[in-house]
Design a protein around this motif. Structure first.
Motif, PDB file in Angstrom:
ATOM      1  N   GLY A  69     -14.303   3.273  47.157  1.00 41.05           N
ATOM      2  CA  GLY A  69     -14.873   4.418  46.464  1.00 41.05           C
ATOM      3  C   GLY A  69     -13.868   5.509  46.166  1.00 41.05           C
ATOM      4  N   GLU A  70     -12.572   5.173  46.162  1.00 42.32           N
ATOM      5  CA  GLU A  70     -11.537   6.150  45.836  1.00 42.32           C
ATOM      6  C   GLU A  70     -11.308   6.244  44.335  1.00 42.32           C
ATOM      7  N   LEU A  71     -11.677   5.194  43.614  1.00 45.79           N
ATOM      8  CA  LEU A  71     -11.288   5.065  42.218  1.00 45.79           C
ATOM      9  C   LEU A  71     -12.386   4.340  41.446  1.00 45.79           C
ATOM     10  N   GLN A  72     -12.642   4.794  40.233  1.00 41.23           N
ATOM     11  CA  GLN A  72     -13.534   4.085  39.316  1.00 41.23           C
ATOM     12  C   GLN A  72     -12.799   3.934  37.989  1.00 41.23           C
ATOM     13  N   LEU A  73     -12.672   2.704  37.529  1.00 41.07           N
ATOM     14  CA  LEU A  73     -11.831   2.367  36.383  1.00 41.07           C
ATOM     15  C   LEU A  73     -12.697   2.048  35.169  1.00 41.07           C
ATOM     16  N   PHE A  74     -12.427   2.721  34.048  1.00 42.98           N
ATOM     17  CA  PHE A  74     -13.159   2.511  32.802  1.00 42.98           C
ATOM     18  C   PHE A  74     -12.200   1.894  31.789  1.00 42.98           C
ATOM     19  N   CYS A  75     -12.294   0.569  31.637  1.00 42.53           N
ATOM     20  CA  CYS A  75     -11.381  -0.174  30.762  1.00 42.53           C
ATOM     21  C   CYS A  75     -11.975  -0.284  29.367  1.00 42.53           C
ATOM     22  N   VAL A  76     -11.440   0.516  28.436  1.00 40.70           N
ATOM     23  CA  VAL A  76     -11.970   0.553  27.074  1.00 40.70           C
ATOM     24  C   VAL A  76     -11.277  -0.482  26.205  1.00 40.70           C
ATOM     25  N   ASP A  77     -11.878  -0.725  25.054  1.00 44.34           N
ATOM     26  CA  ASP A  77     -11.320  -1.678  24.094  1.00 44.34           C
ATOM     27  C   ASP A  77     -10.340  -0.965  23.159  1.00 44.34           C
ATOM     28  N   SER A  78      -9.581  -1.749  22.424  1.00 42.24           N
ATOM     29  CA  SER A  78      -8.600  -1.241  21.472  1.00 42.24           C
ATOM     30  C   SER A  78      -9.045  -1.546  20.043  1.00 42.24           C
ATOM     31  N   ILE A  79      -8.690  -0.673  19.108  1.00 42.67           N
ATOM     32  CA  ILE A  79      -8.842  -1.007  17.682  1.00 42.67           C
ATOM     33  C   ILE A  79      -7.492  -0.840  16.980  1.00 42.67           C
ATOM     34  N   ASP A  80      -6.394  -0.999  17.726  1.00 46.92           N
ATOM     35  CA  ASP A  80      -5.059  -0.822  17.139  1.00 46.92           C
ATOM     36  C   ASP A  80      -4.839  -1.696  15.911  1.00 46.92           C
ATOM     37  N   SER A  81      -5.452  -2.870  15.889  1.00 45.61           N
ATOM     38  CA  SER A  81      -5.273  -3.762  14.740  1.00 45.61           C
ATOM     39  C   SER A  81      -5.947  -3.217  13.488  1.00 45.61           C
ATOM     40  N   GLU A  82      -6.857  -2.255  13.659  1.00 46.87           N
ATOM     41  CA  GLU A  82      -7.522  -1.616  12.523  1.00 46.87           C
ATOM     42  C   GLU A  82      -6.876  -0.283  12.162  1.00 46.87           C
ATOM     43  N   SER A  83      -5.987   0.205  13.023  1.00 45.15           N
ATOM     44  CA  SER A  83      -5.362   1.506  12.777  1.00 45.15           C
ATOM     45  C   SER A  83      -3.853   1.342  12.645  1.00 45.15           C
ATOM     46  N   TYR A  85      -1.664  -0.846  13.505  1.00 43.15           N
ATOM     47  CA  TYR A  85      -1.078  -2.144  13.156  1.00 43.15           C
ATOM     48  C   TYR A  85      -1.774  -2.823  11.980  1.00 43.15           C
ATOM     49  N   ASN A  86      -2.553  -2.055  11.242  1.00 42.01           N
ATOM     50  CA  ASN A  86      -3.195  -2.603  10.044  1.00 42.01           C
ATOM     51  C   ASN A  86      -2.279  -2.338   8.856  1.00 42.01           C
ATOM     52  N   HIS A  87      -1.310  -3.209   8.660  1.00 39.30           N
ATOM     53  CA  HIS A  87      -0.290  -3.000   7.641  1.00 39.30           C
ATOM     54  C   HIS A  87      -0.791  -3.274   6.228  1.00 39.30           C
ATOM     55  N   TRP A  88      -2.049  -3.714   6.107  1.00 38.59           N
ATOM     56  CA  TRP A  88      -2.624  -4.000   4.803  1.00 38.59           C
ATOM     57  C   TRP A  88      -3.199  -2.754   4.135  1.00 38.59           C
ATOM     58  N   VAL A  89      -3.306  -1.662   4.907  1.00 36.66           N
ATOM     59  CA  VAL A  89      -3.868  -0.440   4.339  1.00 36.66           C
ATOM     60  C   VAL A  89      -2.819   0.669   4.350  1.00 36.66           C
ATOM     61  N   HIS A  90      -3.072   1.719   3.588  1.00 30.24           N
ATOM     62  CA  HIS A  90      -2.148   2.850   3.490  1.00 30.24           C
ATOM     63  C   HIS A  90      -2.072   3.573   4.846  1.00 30.24           C
ATOM     64  N   PRO A  91      -0.914   4.139   5.172  1.00 28.43           N
ATOM     65  CA  PRO A  91      -0.795   4.885   6.425  1.00 28.43           C
ATOM     66  C   PRO A  91      -1.837   5.983   6.607  1.00 28.43           C
ATOM     67  N   VAL A  92      -2.293   6.586   5.529  1.00 24.60           N
ATOM     68  CA  VAL A  92      -3.366   7.591   5.636  1.00 24.60           C
ATOM     69  C   VAL A  92      -4.607   6.968   6.266  1.00 24.60           C
ATOM     70  N   THR A  93      -4.943   5.766   5.834  1.00 24.24           N
ATOM     71  CA  THR A  93      -6.111   5.064   6.380  1.00 24.24           C
ATOM     72  C   THR A  93      -5.877   4.678   7.831  1.00 24.24           C
ATOM     73  N   ARG A  94      -4.647   4.312   8.164  1.00 22.32           N
ATOM     74  CA  ARG A  94      -4.334   3.927   9.551  1.00 22.32           C
ATOM     75  C   ARG A  94      -4.580   5.097  10.507  1.00 22.32           C
ATOM     76  N   ILE A  95      -4.038   6.266  10.170  1.00 23.43           N
ATOM     77  CA  ILE A  95      -4.187   7.401  11.083  1.00 23.43           C
ATOM     78  C   ILE A  95      -5.618   7.911  11.085  1.00 23.43           C
ATOM     79  N   GLU A  96      -6.315   7.825   9.961  1.00 18.86           N
ATOM     80  CA  GLU A  96      -7.726   8.238   9.928  1.00 18.86           C
ATOM     81  C   GLU A  96      -8.574   7.328  10.816  1.00 18.86           C
ATOM     82  N   ARG A  97      -8.260   6.035  10.824  1.00 18.40           N
ATOM     83  CA  ARG A  97      -8.994   5.114  11.697  1.00 18.40           C
ATOM     84  C   ARG A  97      -8.714   5.443  13.162  1.00 18.40           C
ATOM     85  N   HIS A  98      -7.468   5.800  13.461  1.00 18.86           N
ATOM     86  CA  HIS A  98      -7.155   6.210  14.828  1.00 18.86           C
ATOM     87  C   HIS A  98      -7.953   7.451  15.226  1.00 18.86           C
TER      88      HIS A  98
END
Length: 253
Positions: A69-83, A85-98
């Motif tokens: 009971g010293e620690l509680q870990l909340f492991c969230v998911d990533s969407i880096d491939s949509e932000s 590392y999504n090289h198919w979209v403009h950098p503006v879209t990448r940072i907006e997704r982030h």
């Protein structure tokens, strides 16, 4: 919200969460380990998933703290491939997704953490790309976190470092600037913000031959210049692997 209790280890609570995110317009998943203690938001590595820290044995390295009971870990998911590392979209879209992801963390994940934990404050941590997320969020929202732990991190995604390219292909704007800790912290002069950051415990760890060691040293020097106390631990060798992160989390989380 879908919630299920899945305990391979009956002592160490393991809870699975899934819900449709209003910010991201897609389903998001999260694993919670432990039942009490310090609430730690744990970001995954580059384009990794919410279950990878469990699969790599990193959660098990914290078993004693979780069971006690010293620690509680909340492991969230990533969407880096949509932000980033999504090289198919403009950098503006990448940072907006982030930025949509950041709002998901702030307005959806943190309330769940508060409900699950009932604690008075949060901590935030991550490895590799997750370390970037942890430092970036903590520096931008220092009132929310008492401690940040970043392992093997990179703190300016616009810099090309060996095989790690500029994730915005040379494009720059205000949103990108305010999400690169090495950039916006260099010009941070607001004393109220700096004083809040100074109240946080800040721990960074990186291998001596890790490509990101210069990024860590530069950020450490920047923090020191601002009078912000922190610890930078330099590990032997590359240390950018789960077997090292298992040791790091045991020491620093």
């Amino acid at each position: 919200m879908e919630i299920s209790q899945q305990n391979a280890n009956p002592i160490m609570n393991r809870t699975y969460h899934k819900w449709f995110s209003a910010n991201l317009h897609r389903n998001m998943e999260m694993l919670v380990f432990g039942h009490a203690g310090r609430a730690v938001l744990f970001f995954p590595t580059r384009m990794a998933r919410f279950y990878d820290y469990e699969n790599w044995g990193i959660v098990d390295a914290l078993k004693d703290k979780l069971e006690n009971g010293e620690l509680q870990l909340f492991c969230v998911d990533s969407i880096d491939s949509e932000s980033f590392y999504n090289h198919w979209v403009h950098p503006v879209t990448r940072i907006e997704r982030h930025l949509q992801y950041e709002q998901y963390i702030l307005t959806e994940v943190l309330p769940v953490m508060q409900t699950e934990n009932k604690g008075e404050y949060f901590e935030v941590a991550g490895c590799s790309m997750g370390a970037y997320h942890a430092i970036n969020l903590a520096m931008k929202h220092p009132t929310l976190f008492k401690k940040v732990i970043s392992m093997s991190g990179r703190y300016d995604l616009t810099q090309q470092i060996e095989d790690f390219k500029d994730l915005f292909d040379g494009y720059r704007d205000e949103n990108i600037y305010f999400n690169m800790p090495l950039q916006f912290m260099a010009n941070m002069e607001d004393e109220s913000v700096l004083n809040t950051i100074k109240k946080m415990e800040i721990i960074m760890a990186v291998g001596e031959t890790d490509p990101f060691i210069t990024s860590n040293r530069n950020f450490s020097h920047l923090l020191s210049a601002k009078g912000i106390a922190h610890q930078l631990y330099i590990w032997d060798n590359y240390a950018h692997r789960p077997r090292y992160w298992k040791q790091m989390v045991h020491l620093y989380l």
